[in-house]
Design a protein around this motif. Structure first.
Motif, mmCIF file in Angstrom:
data_model
loop_
_atom_site.group_PDB
_atom_site.id
_atom_site.type_symbol
_atom_site.label_atom_id
_atom_site.label_comp_id
_atom_site.label_asym_id
_atom_site.label_seq_id
_atom_site.Cartn_x
_atom_site.Cartn_y
_atom_site.Cartn_z
ATOM 1 N N TYR A 48 16.014 11.590 0.662
ATOM 2 C CA TYR A 48 16.143 11.298 2.082
ATOM 3 C C TYR A 48 15.432 10.005 2.459
ATOM 4 N N ALA A 49 15.864 9.448 3.578
ATOM 5 C CA ALA A 49 15.222 8.282 4.185
ATOM 6 C C ALA A 49 14.766 8.681 5.576
ATOM 7 N N ASP A 50 13.563 8.284 5.939
ATOM 8 C CA ASP A 50 12.991 8.572 7.251
ATOM 9 C C ASP A 50 12.825 7.249 7.998
ATOM 10 N N MET A 51 13.473 7.138 9.153
ATOM 11 C CA MET A 51 13.536 5.865 9.861
ATOM 12 C C MET A 51 12.310 5.540 10.706
ATOM 13 N N HIS A 52 11.388 6.492 10.869
ATOM 14 C CA HIS A 52 10.231 6.163 11.703
ATOM 15 C C HIS A 52 9.040 7.063 11.435
ATOM 16 N N CYS A 53 7.892 6.441 11.197
ATOM 17 C CA CYS A 53 6.609 7.136 11.215
ATOM 18 C C CYS A 53 5.547 6.150 11.686
ATOM 19 N N ASP A 54 4.424 6.686 12.159
ATOM 20 C CA ASP A 54 3.307 5.870 12.636
ATOM 21 C C ASP A 54 2.130 5.896 11.672
ATOM 22 N N THR A 55 2.384 6.211 10.432
ATOM 23 C CA THR A 55 1.325 6.442 9.453
ATOM 24 C C THR A 55 0.471 5.211 9.195
ATOM 25 N N VAL A 56 1.081 4.032 9.096
ATOM 26 C CA VAL A 56 0.307 2.824 8.818
ATOM 27 C C VAL A 56 -0.721 2.576 9.911
ATOM 28 N N THR A 57 -0.282 2.671 11.161
ATOM 29 C CA THR A 57 -1.179 2.444 12.288
ATOM 30 C C THR A 57 -2.316 3.459 12.290
ATOM 31 N N VAL A 58 -1.984 4.732 12.161
ATOM 32 C CA VAL A 58 -2.980 5.806 12.239
ATOM 33 C C VAL A 58 -3.923 5.769 11.039
ATOM 34 N N CYS A 59 -3.359 5.558 9.853
ATOM 35 C CA CYS A 59 -4.168 5.536 8.636
ATOM 36 C C CYS A 59 -5.131 4.352 8.647
ATOM 37 N N ILE A 115 4.770 -0.497 12.618
ATOM 38 C CA ILE A 115 3.540 -1.023 13.189
ATOM 39 C C ILE A 115 3.683 -0.920 14.698
ATOM 40 N N PHE A 116 2.838 -0.076 15.290
ATOM 41 C CA PHE A 116 2.858 0.125 16.736
ATOM 42 C C PHE A 116 1.654 -0.566 17.357
ATOM 43 N N ALA A 134 -3.001 -6.411 21.351
ATOM 44 C CA ALA A 134 -1.832 -6.059 20.546
ATOM 45 C C ALA A 134 -1.552 -7.069 19.437
ATOM 46 N N ALA A 135 -1.653 -8.350 19.731
ATOM 47 C CA ALA A 135 -1.343 -9.361 18.718
ATOM 48 C C ALA A 135 -2.316 -9.279 17.544
ATOM 49 N N ALA A 136 -3.604 -9.156 17.838
ATOM 50 C CA ALA A 136 -4.595 -9.031 16.778
ATOM 51 C C ALA A 136 -4.402 -7.731 16.003
ATOM 52 N N ASP A 137 -4.068 -6.662 16.725
ATOM 53 C CA ASP A 137 -3.824 -5.380 16.070
ATOM 54 C C ASP A 137 -2.633 -5.464 15.127
ATOM 55 N N PHE A 138 -1.582 -6.161 15.556
ATOM 56 C CA PHE A 138 -0.420 -6.292 14.673
ATOM 57 C C PHE A 138 -0.826 -6.944 13.355
ATOM 58 N N ASN A 139 -1.561 -8.030 13.424
ATOM 59 C CA ASN A 139 -1.982 -8.730 12.212
ATOM 60 C C ASN A 139 -2.848 -7.828 11.325
ATOM 61 N N ASN A 160 7.756 -1.911 19.398
ATOM 62 C CA ASN A 160 7.283 -2.645 20.574
ATOM 63 C C ASN A 160 7.000 -4.112 20.254
ATOM 64 N N LEU A 161 7.970 -4.963 20.534
ATOM 65 C CA LEU A 161 7.805 -6.404 20.326
ATOM 66 C C LEU A 161 6.956 -7.065 21.408
ATOM 67 N N GLY A 162 6.441 -6.289 22.343
ATOM 68 C CA GLY A 162 5.646 -6.850 23.416
ATOM 69 C C GLY A 162 4.437 -7.630 22.945
ATOM 70 N N PHE A 163 3.943 -7.330 21.738
ATOM 71 C CA PHE A 163 2.761 -8.034 21.235
ATOM 72 C C PHE A 163 3.012 -9.534 21.059
ATOM 73 N N THR A 164 4.279 -9.937 20.989
ATOM 74 C CA THR A 164 4.604 -11.355 20.816
ATOM 75 C C THR A 164 4.356 -12.166 22.082
ATOM 76 N N GLY A 165 4.200 -11.479 23.221
ATOM 77 C CA GLY A 165 4.018 -12.190 24.482
ATOM 78 C C GLY A 165 5.252 -12.957 24.913
ATOM 79 N N GLY A 166 6.402 -12.612 24.343
ATOM 80 C CA GLY A 166 7.647 -13.291 24.701
ATOM 81 C C GLY A 166 7.937 -14.529 23.877
ATOM 82 N N ASP A 167 7.133 -14.803 22.876
ATOM 83 C CA ASP A 167 7.336 -15.976 22.021
ATOM 84 C C ASP A 167 8.352 -15.629 20.939
#
Length: 316
Positions: A6-17, A48-49, A55-60, A102-109
């Motif tokens: 199976y393939a799973d299209m979404h989890c938040d494991t990276v962020t939480v871990c 990556i949520f 948000a931008a620093a968190d994404f990195n 959530n692409l909002g971390f880009t600030g619209g760039d």
């Protein structure tokens, strides 16, 4: 019954871990790499949520965690193309697919979008539960409380429409989970590639705003996209999670055909409950689908084939 890949299209494991300072091999959340392999997972999308002023620093930070943990891990293969999905299967490894919630971390760039592609991002959503420069979520609050049956009609901003085009140009799958009804309509009208809802169920089966209307399901299917069954209790409904998820699945097939449904657990982003507490229970769910009349051919599509088809067509 043999294991079903199976393939799973979404989890938040990276962020939480990452936030917990954990190691994904033996992480104590709903997903870890050992449980994925033992449970028959062939491909796992890791989102990556980010949200808020950092948000931008968190994404990195999360992206660095993903790369550092997975680059040389014998259990997993970060994929850049459809051929890597095949390679992972041949090597007995789990295909890891990096996504953005959530692409909002880009600030619209929008110049960040090609950078995301180079970093290995293959799927992205425009918004989470709060409006940003691109879009509005399908979640309306009143007195600080969500109105789960109210639906947001406002569509994408002009920048949001440009973002969809940029995602298409960079061969990143556009994900409409969390997006307003108006925004989803805009994406489905603008996108020149199949669109997905990575973790959203059927509103006809469970009437909450995070689930998809029949009209949306039909449009996703007509464009060759897929909708991933979300395991969150609030979006599943009913007394039995397995029974209710099967109802969602059969309704999706009725509305959009057998090429529409996929899996999008939302593990590590949802509260656990006994019936499907973590990825080790996915095989039991698939076996329940089989006992409930889903044919082996259709089950293979739902479990893996439909997502793999979209990934091949969009990402290449």
């Amino acid at each position: 019954m043999p294991q079903i890949k199976y393939a799973d299209m979404h989890c938040d494991t990276v962020t939480v871990c990452c936030d917990a300072g954990g190691n994904p091999d033996g992480f104590c959340g709903q997903i870890n790499l050992k449980k994925l392999r033992e449970g028959g997972c062939s491909a796992q999308c890791f989102a990556i949520f980010t949200e808020g002023k950092n948000a931008a620093a968190d994404f990195n930070r999360y992206a660095a965690f993903y790369s550092g943990q997975f680059a040389n891990n014998p259990l997993i293969l970060p994929v850049q193309s459809y051929s890597d999905l095949q390679k992972a299967q041949e090597e007995g490894r789990i295909a890891a697919i990096l996504t953005v919630e959530n692409l909002g971390f880009t600030g619209g760039d929008l110049s960040v979008i090609p950078e995301l592609k180079r970093a290995g991002v293959h799927m992205a959503s425009l918004v989470w539960n709060n409006a940003n420069c691109f879009a509005y979520p399908n979640l309306i609050f009143e007195g600080g409380k969500p109105l789960f049956e109210a639906r947001e009609k406002r569509g994408l901003t002009d920048l949001g429409k440009d973002a969809v085009r940029a995602l298409n140009e960079n061969k990143i799958i556009v994900d409409i989970s969390h997006l307003s009804d108006g925004g989803a309509d805009d994406v489905l009208n603008i996108s020149n590639a199949p669109v997905v809802a990575s973790h959203s169920n059927s509103a006809a089966v469970c009437n909450v705003c995070r689930n998809l209307t029949d009209s949306q399901l039909k449009k996703i299917a007509e464009g060759g996209g897929v909708a991933g069954l979300n395991f969150c209790r609030d979006f599943v409904g009913g007394e039995s999670a397995f029974e209710s998820l099967c109802r969602h699945l059969k309704h999706m097939i009725k509305v959009g055909g057998e090429d529409l449904p996929a899996l999008g657990s939302d593990f590590d982003g949802i509260p656990p409950y006994d019936e499907i507490s973590g990825c080790e229970k996915v095989q039991s769910l698939l076996e329940y689908f089989a006992r409930s009349g889903i044919s082996p051919r259709v089950l293979d599509k739902v479990a893996y084939g439909n997502f793999a088809r979209v990934f091949k067509e969009v990402v290449g």
